[in-house]
Scaffold this motif. Structure first.
Motif, PDB file in Angstrom:
ATOM      1  N   GLY A   1       3.462 -16.581  38.349  1.00 20.32           N
ATOM      2  CA  GLY A   1       4.591 -16.328  37.460  1.00 20.32           C
ATOM      3  C   GLY A   1       4.187 -16.244  36.007  1.00 20.32           C
ATOM      4  O   GLY A   1       3.177 -16.813  35.578  1.00 20.32           O
ATOM      5  N   THR A   2       4.995 -15.522  35.244  1.00 22.56           N
ATOM      6  CA  THR A   2       4.812 -15.413  33.804  1.00 22.56           C
ATOM      7  C   THR A   2       6.197 -15.504  33.158  1.00 22.56           C
ATOM      8  O   THR A   2       7.151 -14.894  33.627  1.00 22.56           O
ATOM      9  CB  THR A   2       4.081 -14.107  33.430  1.00 22.56           C
ATOM     10  N   GLN A   3       6.283 -16.290  32.084  1.00 24.59           N
ATOM     11  CA  GLN A   3       7.583 -16.575  31.472  1.00 24.59           C
ATOM     12  C   GLN A   3       7.983 -15.459  30.514  1.00 24.59           C
ATOM     13  O   GLN A   3       7.174 -15.015  29.684  1.00 24.59           O
ATOM     14  CB  GLN A   3       7.533 -17.905  30.730  1.00 24.59           C
ATOM     15  N   VAL A   4       9.223 -15.045  30.622  1.00 19.45           N
ATOM     16  CA  VAL A   4       9.823 -14.096  29.685  1.00 19.45           C
ATOM     17  C   VAL A   4      11.029 -14.773  29.050  1.00 19.45           C
ATOM     18  O   VAL A   4      11.912 -15.253  29.757  1.00 19.45           O
ATOM     19  CB  VAL A   4      10.249 -12.799  30.391  1.00 19.45           C
ATOM     20  N   THR A   5      11.039 -14.827  27.727  1.00 17.68           N
ATOM     21  CA  THR A   5      12.140 -15.442  27.002  1.00 17.68           C
ATOM     22  C   THR A   5      12.689 -14.436  25.996  1.00 17.68           C
ATOM     23  O   THR A   5      11.938 -13.907  25.174  1.00 17.68           O
ATOM     24  CB  THR A   5      11.681 -16.708  26.273  1.00 17.68           C
ATOM     25  N   VAL A   6      13.985 -14.176  26.092  1.00 22.57           N
ATOM     26  CA  VAL A   6      14.637 -13.217  25.203  1.00 22.57           C
ATOM     27  C   VAL A   6      15.678 -13.965  24.379  1.00 22.57           C
ATOM     28  O   VAL A   6      16.594 -14.567  24.934  1.00 22.57           O
ATOM     29  CB  VAL A   6      15.297 -12.085  25.997  1.00 22.57           C
ATOM     30  N   SER A   7      15.521 -13.925  23.092  1.00 16.26           N
ATOM     31  CA  SER A   7      16.443 -14.627  22.204  1.00 16.26           C
ATOM     32  C   SER A   7      17.448 -13.648  21.602  1.00 16.26           C
ATOM     33  O   SER A   7      17.138 -12.478  21.368  1.00 16.26           O
ATOM     34  CB  SER A   7      15.676 -15.352  21.106  1.00 16.26           C
ATOM     35  N   SER A   8      18.630 -14.177  21.336  1.00 18.23           N
ATOM     36  CA  SER A   8      19.694 -13.307  20.791  1.00 18.23           C
ATOM     37  C   SER A   8      19.641 -13.254  19.279  1.00 18.23           C
ATOM     38  O   SER A   8      18.928 -14.005  18.635  1.00 18.23           O
ATOM     39  CB  SER A   8      21.052 -13.834  21.250  1.00 18.23           C
TER      40      SER A   8
END
Length: 130
Positions: free
Chosen positions: A123-130
């Protein structure tokens, strides 16, 4: 042994792009289903996109259709997931998965269900901020 090594995750603002890659080894890449799945905290793992390596037939979940593109380098046993127009709800751990061998008719698409895959990456983390 089978290895699926993901890379390319990270943090990005909404509207941005990321490209995930999955390098596969230890099994016959041809005639395989390769898939990208994601799992957000407290949620079930869901299928995002799949590709049948022999024909290149693809499938996308409705939530990512038109924004994500799955592709492959057949010679390098590598699958990518290009993610554009990212949204905060895309935040999750993204997993590469494989099922091999698979023998489908040319236009048949690979399933996007967890039970259809017997090999998984870390797995690889994807973080999307608003």
């Amino acid at each position: 042994q089978v290895q699926l090594v993901e890379s390319g995750g990270g943090s990005v603002q909404a509207g941005g792009s990321l490209r995930l890659s999955c390098a596969a080894s230890g099994f016959t890449y041809s005639e395989s289903c390769m898939g990208w799945f994601r799992q957000a905290p407290g949620k079930e793992r869901e299928g995002v996109a799949t590709i049948y390596t022999t024909s290149g037939a693809t499938f996308y979940a409705d939530s990512v259709k038109g924004r994500f593109t799955i592709s492959q380098d057949y010679a390098k046993n590598t699958v990518w997931l290009q993610m554009n127009s990212l949204k905060p709800e895309d935040t999750a751990m993204y997993y590469c998965a494989a099922d091999s061998p698979v023998f489908y008719r040319p236009r048949t698409v690979c399933p996007a269900v967890r039970s259809g895959y017997n090999y998984w990456g870390q797995g690889t983390q994807v973080t999307v901020s608003s």
